[in-house]
Design an enzyme around this catalytic site. Structure first.
Site, PDB file in Angstrom:
ATOM      1  N   SER A 101      37.959  41.274  28.490  1.00 43.47           N
ATOM      2  CA  SER A 101      39.240  41.486  29.150  1.00 43.47           C
ATOM      3  C   SER A 101      39.197  42.635  30.158  1.00 43.47           C
ATOM      4  CB  SER A 101      40.321  41.709  28.083  1.00 43.47           C
ATOM      5  OG  SER A 101      41.606  41.715  28.638  1.00 43.47           O
ATOM      6  N   ASP A 240      43.775  41.390  35.451  1.00 45.26           N
ATOM      7  CA  ASP A 240      42.680  42.076  34.778  1.00 45.26           C
ATOM      8  C   ASP A 240      41.445  41.180  34.804  1.00 45.26           C
ATOM      9  OD1 ASP A 240      43.528  40.175  32.937  1.00 45.26           O
ATOM     10  OD2 ASP A 240      43.151  41.438  31.197  1.00 45.26           O
ATOM     11  N   ASP A 242      39.870  39.179  32.848  1.00 40.17           N
ATOM     12  CA  ASP A 242      39.840  37.785  32.377  1.00 40.17           C
ATOM     13  C   ASP A 242      41.098  37.000  32.743  1.00 40.17           C
ATOM     14  OD1 ASP A 242      41.573  38.975  30.504  1.00 40.17           O
ATOM     15  OD2 ASP A 242      40.926  37.618  28.908  1.00 40.17           O
TER      16      ASP A 242
END
Length: 445
Positions: A101, A240, A242
């Site tokens: 992430s 972000d 992901d």
């Protein structure tokens, strides 16, 4: 049963350190394959973000699944919510995402989606962990799983994103800067907005395997603020690494967080008669969001931090909209999980539908001053078990005198304690948060 490997968002850690090693991930692929095998179409999708280590873990998962007799369909770099969507549309047993992430490149993780595109139920995660205790047994050679690369994954997901705002949202005349964090949205995010008619400038769209989230994206909004000002854009959209988080920047250069975006979507859908039930926030959601929902006559509840817990509350109540201040927004009327692109489109729909700027829409919510300080722990510990910390919390709450609130929360993905104080006076909030954080650091840092 307590989990040995799974946290609130899969398995995550530093690459090369247990459990984020090729050996562990290979066995995790095998264990998951054994649990998933025989249910449905006998295929599992694998997607990843742009980290260099993703190649290594993709191969390890593919080998593990094959040993369990399960086919692996490889999507390549794709946003996490795209894997959730494609898992449903390809009728797969499950989806696997290789991503950490918003973390730096040297971290990585493995998380799963069910065949319905939702986080795995606890029982399934526990079944996988139990299978991890077994020795790998390779199935008969004739039944080994096959690997296939899906060539049109990006196009399918782009069309899905556009379909979430039909009748077709027309962004003609709107100038947007998109920051893809050198992550998984770099090749799909800008195209979604362009194909809807917007003029799009980009930053953070040149991943090299090591620069994901580095000084760009939703955790480093300075670059996007500068780009919006330089280009004279109407707004900026920051994802972000992901793609399951989104934050925005308005035309004045002000950062717009997830609480404000959630408020904008909720108030508009409520006014249009489209909002089923209320809104789910978290214990970290700004008090201003709660007050804005109360003023609009919209029910509001708080869940534990984590989109898993927000989603659980939405399902339990039959509601559709929830999220976190970090930018994880779940729009269940069109998606099964947090999706940065889909959430951004919902906000743009409000702007087009009302003719109001993002800055103007943010005026419907008055944010309370809130300060959060992350304290890194030497090892994972419960702050509530420390007498000095408990006493410091009680003293801080007494000094606030009902004009604010105090929250300490252990991160589910990193060895951090998040110290947060919210109140009606910014200076006081900042000073008290620093003082409390110092106590926490002295005791547990």
């Amino acid at each position: 049963m307590s989990r040995k490997y799974f946290g609130t968002d899969g398995v995550r850690g530093r690459v090369g350190e247990f459990p984020i090693t090729p050996e562990f991930v290979l066995k995790l692929g095998w264990a998951a394959g054994k649990v998933f095998a025989g249910h449905g179409a006998n295929r599992v999708l694998i997607g990843k973000d742009t980290r260099l280590s993703g190649y290594m873990f993709e191969s390890a998962l593919e080998a593990g699944l094959s040993a369990a007799g399960v086919d692996a369909w490889l999507l390549g770099p794709m946003p996490t919510p795209a894997i959730a969507y494609l898992t449903r549309t390809f009728n797969a047993n499950a989806g696997i995402v290789i991503s950490a992430s918003h973390n730096p490149y040297y971290d990585n993780g493995i998380k799963f989606f069910s065949s319905q595109g939702t986080k795995l139920p606890d029982a399934v995660e526990l079944a996988i962990e139990e299978m991890m205790d077994q020795d790998i047994e390779v199935c008969d050679s004739a039944r080994l799983g096959r690997a296939k690369r899906v060539e049109d994954a990006a196009g399918r997901y782009i069309e899905y994103c556009k379909a979430t705002v039909r009748p077709q949202l027309d962004l003609s005349g709107m100038h947007i800067v998109v920051d893809a964090a050198h992550g998984a949205t770099y090749h799909v995010g800008p195209d979604v907005f362009r194909e809807l008619g917007a003029q799009v400038d980009t930053i953070g769209v040149n991943p090299d395997g090591l620069n994901i989230n580095k000084n760009v994206g939703s955790t480093y909004m300075g670059a996007l603020k500068e780009a919006v000002a330089e280009k004279g854009a109407h707004l900026g959209v920051g994802f972000d690494g992901d793609g399951d988080r989104v934050l925005m920047v308005d035309h004045t250069g002000r950062e717009v967080d997830g609480d404000e975006l959630l408020c904008i979507i909720a108030r508009y859908r409520h006014a249009q008669g489209e909002l089923a039930g209320g809104v789910v926030g978290t214990v970290m959601s700004n008090l201003g969001l709660e007050k804005a929902m109360e003023g609009a006559g919209i029910p509001f509840v708080r869940a534990k931090v984590g989109d898993r817990y927000v989603n659980e509350q939405l399902l339990a109540k039959g509601w559709q909209l929830g999220g976190e201040s970090s930018g994880h927004l779940i729009c269940r009327h069109v998606s099964t999980t947090g999706d940065g692109i889909v959430a951004a489109l919902q906000v743009l729909r409000v702007m087009v539908g009302t003719g109001r700027s993002l800055a103007d829409l943010c005026g419907d919510m008055v944010k309370y001053p809130q300060t959060m300080i992350n304290v890194r722990m030497s090892e994972r510990m419960d702050p509530q078990a420390n007498t000095a910390i408990v006493d410091a919390i009680a003293q801080t709450e007494s000094e606030l005198g009902g004009r604010g609130r105090v929250l300490l929360r252990t991160s589910g993905t990193e060895p951090l304690i998040r110290v947060m104080i919210e109140g009606d006076d910014a200076d006081e909030v900042s000073q008290r948060c620093r003082a409390l954080a110092d106590v926490v650091e002295a005791e547990l840092g």
